[in-house]
Design a protein around this motif. Structure first.
Motif, short mmCIF file in Angstrom:
data_model
loop_
_atom_site.label_atom_id
_atom_site.label_comp_id
_atom_site.label_asym_id
_atom_site.label_seq_id
_atom_site.Cartn_x
_atom_site.Cartn_y
_atom_site.Cartn_z
N ASP A 204 0.82 -1.19 0.12
CA ASP A 204 -0.06 -0.04 0.05
C ASP A 204 0.96 1.31 -0.09
O ASP A 204 0.50 2.18 -0.81
N VAL A 207 2.67 1.93 -3.38
CA VAL A 207 1.72 2.30 -4.49
C VAL A 207 1.35 3.81 -3.98
O VAL A 207 1.07 4.57 -5.03
N GLU A 213 1.42 -0.95 -9.40
CA GLU A 213 1.02 -2.10 -8.46
C GLU A 213 2.10 -3.03 -8.79
O GLU A 213 2.61 -3.36 -10.14
N LYS A 234 -2.29 -5.04 -3.04
CA LYS A 234 -2.53 -4.58 -4.55
C LYS A 234 -1.50 -5.06 -5.36
O LYS A 234 -0.33 -4.38 -5.27
N ALA A 235 -1.65 -6.08 -6.00
CA ALA A 235 -0.59 -6.76 -6.81
C ALA A 235 -1.18 -7.09 -7.91
O ALA A 235 -2.41 -7.42 -8.01
N LYS A 236 -0.54 -6.79 -9.25
CA LYS A 236 -0.94 -7.28 -10.46
C LYS A 236 -0.61 -8.89 -10.68
O LYS A 236 -1.49 -9.48 -11.55
#
Length: 328
Positions: A204, A207, A213, A234-236
């Protein structure tokens, strides 16, 4: 009766492995480091935002509201808080941690994004330009990694950064209390639960500070941390390797919008670990099992349990492609 016998046999197998009679090393019990960074009481007493009551986004907005002299004054007075407070601009965290480390030879010349000396010590080191990179990766370790034993983790970050042609900034994140050895701590989820909360907050923070991300690469017990964090992370991409399980039966149970990938090489001893969860022991399904639903990562030439980032391997090339978004 047959089902009961199977359950008892499974429990016995897990206990056997945890006890070390199946070739695991014994481990000592660890107390997870939690809460705000060192020096937070003085920070709050000065009327500054209590880390326990603000989001990383709010921390970012607060620091952006300050003048440069005000920011520098906070680094001078509260380096340990500024250096570890998720949401603080990256360059300010580097400066604060450089002040806290005071030339510590382990990290001279390094971009240190977090440094917490409590417990066995925690650290996050960055390879590349985190403030400007189009792609970011975070590498989460398994057992035995801490501030004093982070060299192998940093080498993985360097290898991934190099494999991406320098286009991906990579964070070596030794930011939670890891198990020591492979004993009861490694077979249960307590340290992973505490680590998951810290990982979510850390991501977090980067970002909120302007980074994209990340792709998060989770090794061994670190994949348990990532499994528990997945819903809020919050990850791709979440990429597990050498995983004993993610505390989920399948990808759907992770409740994440990230793409989930899994790698395990043929010589990885983790294959000997029972993929069960019973009475708090074990971490569940093998993420490389097709029924789990993760995307496979080629790893036939990786080297044992800890060789997935070895230069020239299929796994490292695949990791770099995932980090850069070059594979579907």
């Amino acid at each position: 009766m047959r089902r009961y016998n199977k359950t008892v046999a499974t429990f016995a197998l897990v206990v056997t492995v945890v006890a070390g009679t199946a070739g695991w090393a014994s481990g000592s019990s660890q107390q997870a480091v939690t809460g705000g960074p060192e020096g937070v009481r003085a920070w709050v007493a000065a009327g500054l935002p209590d880390p326990a009551g603000v989001t990383a986004r709010e921390v970012s907005e607060f620091f952006r509201s300050l003048t440069s002299p005000q920011q520098q004054e906070l680094i001078r007075l509260h380096p340990s808080v500024v250096g570890n407070l998720d949401g603080v601009p990256v360059h300010l965290r580097y400066a604060a941690n450089a002040r806290s480390l005071k030339g510590d030879p382990r990290f001279v010349g390094r971009q240190v994004l977090a440094y917490d000396p409590r417990g066995r010590g925690q650290v996050a080191v960055v390879e590349g330009d985190l403030e400007r990179a189009a792609h970011v990766a975070v590498v989460v370790p398994g057992s035995d990694v801490d501030a004093g034993h982070s060299a192998s983790l940093v080498r993985k970050a360097e290898a991934l950064h190099d494999a991406s042609g320098g286009r991906t900034a990579v964070v070596a994140w030794a930011g939670y209390t890891t198990p020591v050895g492979v004993g009861v701590d490694a077979a249960t989820g307590g340290l992973a639960e505490a680590g998951a909360a810290r990982l979510v907050r850390f991501v977090d923070g980067i970002v909120a500070a302007g980074a994209p991300e990340p792709a998060v690469f989770c090794h061994s017990y670190g994949s348990v941390v990532c499994g528990l964090a997945a819903r809020d992370l919050k990850a791709k991409d979440i990429v597990v390797h050498g995983s004993p399980g993610m505390r989920a039966d399948n990808v759907a149970e992770l409740r994440t919008s990230a793409r989930v990938w899994a790698a395990k090489d043929p010589d990885d001893w983790i294959s000997k670990v029972p993929n069960v969860r019973l009475l708090g022991l074990g971490h569940g399904a093998d993420p490389t099992d097709p029924e789990f639903g993760a995307r496979p990562v080629p790893a036939a030439d990786a080297r044992g349990h800890d060789g997935y980032f070895a230069p020239g391997t299929q796994s490292l090339r695949a990791f770099a492609a995932i980090a850069e978004g070059d594979v579907e």
